[in-house]
Motif scaffolding. Structure first.
Motif, PDB file in Angstrom:
ATOM      1  N   GLY A  93      21.654   4.955  24.583  1.00 37.64           N
ATOM      2  CA  GLY A  93      20.996   5.032  25.887  1.00 37.64           C
ATOM      3  C   GLY A  93      19.635   5.693  25.886  1.00 37.64           C
ATOM      4  N   GLU A  94      19.469   6.781  25.127  1.00 42.51           N
ATOM      5  CA  GLU A  94      18.199   7.508  25.124  1.00 42.51           C
ATOM      6  C   GLU A  94      17.449   7.365  23.800  1.00 42.51           C
ATOM      7  OE1 GLU A  94      19.029  11.532  26.162  1.00 42.51           O
ATOM      8  OE2 GLU A  94      19.821  11.025  28.139  1.00 42.51           O
ATOM      9  N   ALA A  95      17.843   6.427  22.973  1.00 39.71           N
ATOM     10  CA  ALA A  95      17.209   6.257  21.664  1.00 39.71           C
ATOM     11  C   ALA A  95      15.861   5.563  21.805  1.00 39.71           C
ATOM     12  CB  ALA A  95      18.118   5.449  20.744  1.00 39.71           C
ATOM     13  N   ALA A  98       8.338   7.905   8.555  1.00 37.56           N
ATOM     14  CA  ALA A  98       8.025   9.333   8.505  1.00 37.56           C
ATOM     15  C   ALA A  98       9.281  10.187   8.683  1.00 37.56           C
ATOM     16  CB  ALA A  98       7.006   9.674   9.592  1.00 37.56           C
ATOM     17  N   ASP A  99       9.205  11.411   8.203  1.00 40.46           N
ATOM     18  CA  ASP A  99      10.310  12.361   8.345  1.00 40.46           C
ATOM     19  C   ASP A  99      10.666  12.559   9.814  1.00 40.46           C
ATOM     20  OD1 ASP A  99       9.866  12.606   5.664  1.00 40.46           O
ATOM     21  OD2 ASP A  99       9.376  14.740   5.691  1.00 40.46           O
ATOM     22  N   ALA A 100      11.966  12.647  10.088  1.00 40.86           N
ATOM     23  CA  ALA A 100      12.499  12.996  11.420  1.00 40.86           C
ATOM     24  C   ALA A 100      11.923  12.143  12.539  1.00 40.86           C
ATOM     25  CB  ALA A 100      12.234  14.475  11.709  1.00 40.86           C
ATOM     26  N   SER A 101      11.656  10.858  12.243  1.00 41.79           N
ATOM     27  CA  SER A 101      11.020   9.990  13.227  1.00 41.79           C
ATOM     28  C   SER A 101      11.969   8.972  13.859  1.00 41.79           C
ATOM     29  CB  SER A 101       9.851   9.238  12.577  1.00 41.79           C
ATOM     30  OG  SER A 101      10.321   8.397  11.529  1.00 41.79           O
ATOM     31  N   ALA A 139      15.997  12.200  13.077  1.00 40.51           N
ATOM     32  CA  ALA A 139      15.597  13.353  13.876  1.00 40.51           C
ATOM     33  C   ALA A 139      16.714  14.386  13.902  1.00 40.51           C
ATOM     34  CB  ALA A 139      15.251  12.913  15.294  1.00 40.51           C
ATOM     35  N   GLY A 140      16.366  15.623  14.232  1.00 41.97           N
ATOM     36  CA  GLY A 140      17.344  16.707  14.207  1.00 41.97           C
ATOM     37  C   GLY A 140      18.557  16.454  15.080  1.00 41.97           C
ATOM     38  N   ASP A 141      18.357  15.823  16.237  1.00 42.63           N
ATOM     39  CA  ASP A 141      19.472  15.531  17.133  1.00 42.63           C
ATOM     40  C   ASP A 141      19.912  14.077  17.026  1.00 42.63           C
ATOM     41  OD1 ASP A 141      17.223  14.394  18.197  1.00 42.63           O
ATOM     42  OD2 ASP A 141      17.598  15.052  20.258  1.00 42.63           O
TER      43      ASP A 141
END
Length: 346
Positions: A193-195, A261-264, A300-302
């Motif tokens: 939903g929020e991706a 890219a990292d955490a993207s 990403a972290g979350d």
């Protein structure tokens, strides 16, 4: 008058099918069996919109007292004889039946099919097309299913002209392509939903991302594969299913070196090569460690990764949910993963 329907599913994702029925307000779930979800369809519901189901059927008869002995064949035939088959759908060029059952029986699936099919075809004055000896019924035949679990049998009519898992967008395919309802289940588990960005680093024919688009049409969808033929198939399928304006990006890349890219990335959906139909290649030829390190890096972290895993949960991830399924005689797990804190050694 209530319409009772049955959604057929890959074993293991029946609860996900039931959840889709409820969330989509397609009906009220009345029961879950082996590979089946029984539900009372809502008036005017578009039952063919189900994405996690292999097929959807109109329940014509429920027959109790079906034992393991051959007398069950006569009981099923009598139930089929009592149905008004002509009033349930367009007869087409004939009648065909596909049967299955759970456990051992003193009769075969072909005997069930022939016993029921002959009775369904007789009042329609149409031929019954048996599946014995590998025969294939004509495509426009009236398609019925008989399923037996315990002492209860279901006789049901397919609503569409083909099973739901045969997606119209699958104009191009490759070896090892993912079963679309399983891809839809993975997308549902990913909570899209929020991706903002969804990645498949082993995209194959694009099935996971096309199913993800159905749930998150506004998300940016990135698919990579080491095989140029797979990318051509993915692009063709995306055009057929969604059109040219959809936010897909396809690129040639090794799963062990993802050009992101990292955490993207908010979500990763992945069905890694597991050596049965498509052997791992490139940086993944020896093991899948490089893939999982890259998934951790870009996530990403979350973020969440939803993976179809065959050899256990990869290191560096915590499991939020796990769903064991049956596919091609194997029992992989759809795992919802969140990366653990800390760094992995390379």
């Amino acid at each position: 008058m209530h319409t009772f329907a049955v959604a057929r599913a890959v074993h293991g994702i029946e609860p996900l099918v039931a959840t889709e029925i409820r969330r989509s307000r397609l009906g009220v779930v009345r029961g879950v069996r082996h590979r089946e979800v029984w539900f009372e369809a809502a008036p005017g519901a578009d039952l063919l919109a189900l994405r996690t189901a292999d097929d959807v059927l109109l329940a014509a008869a429920v027959v109790d007292g079906i034992g393991h002995g051959r007398s069950a064949l006569r009981r099923l035939a009598l139930a089929a004889r009592s149905l008004n088959a002509g009033g349930l759908g367009c007869p087409g060029s004939g009648v065909e039946v596909s049967a299955s059952f759970v456990g051992r029986r003193n009769y075969t699936r072909f005997e069930i099919e022939d016993a029921v099919g002959a009775e369904l075809a007789r009042p329609l004055r149409l031929p019954y097309h048996s599946r014995r000896d590998g025969a294939r019924p004509p495509r426009d035949a009236m398609s019925w299913r008989v399923t037996i679990e315990g002492d209860r049998a279901l006789i049901a009519l397919r609503l569409a002209d083909r099973p739901l898992h045969r997606r119209a967008y699958k104009t191009d395919s490759i070896r090892g392509t993912l079963h679309p309802p399983v891809a839809a289940a993975m997308a549902a588990l990913a909570r899209l939903g929020e991706a903002g960005t969804v990645l498949d680093p082993c995209c194959g024919a694009g099935t996971t991302l096309i199913e993800a688009h159905a749930l998150a049409p506004g998300a940016r969808l990135l698919g990579f594969d080491h095989d140029p033929g797979a990318l051509r198939a993915a692009a063709a399928n995306a055009r057929a299913g969604v059109g040219d304006g959809a936010p897909f990006g396809w690129g040639l890349a090794d799963g062990g070196r993802i050009p992101v890219a990292d955490a993207s990335v908010d979500r990763v959906l992945v069905n890694p090569p597991w050596g049965r139909q498509v052997p791992p290649r490139g940086l993944l030829a020896r093991d899948l460690g490089p893939l999982w390190r890259e998934v951790r890096r870009v996530l990403a972290g979350d973020g969440l990764a939803v993976a179809l895993v065959h050899d256990g949960i990869p290191r560096g991830f915590a499991v939020e949910e796990a769903v064991r399924v049956s596919l091609s005689g194997q029992h992989p797990v759809i795992a919802v993963l969140r990366k653990e804190a800390g760094r992995l050694r390379r």
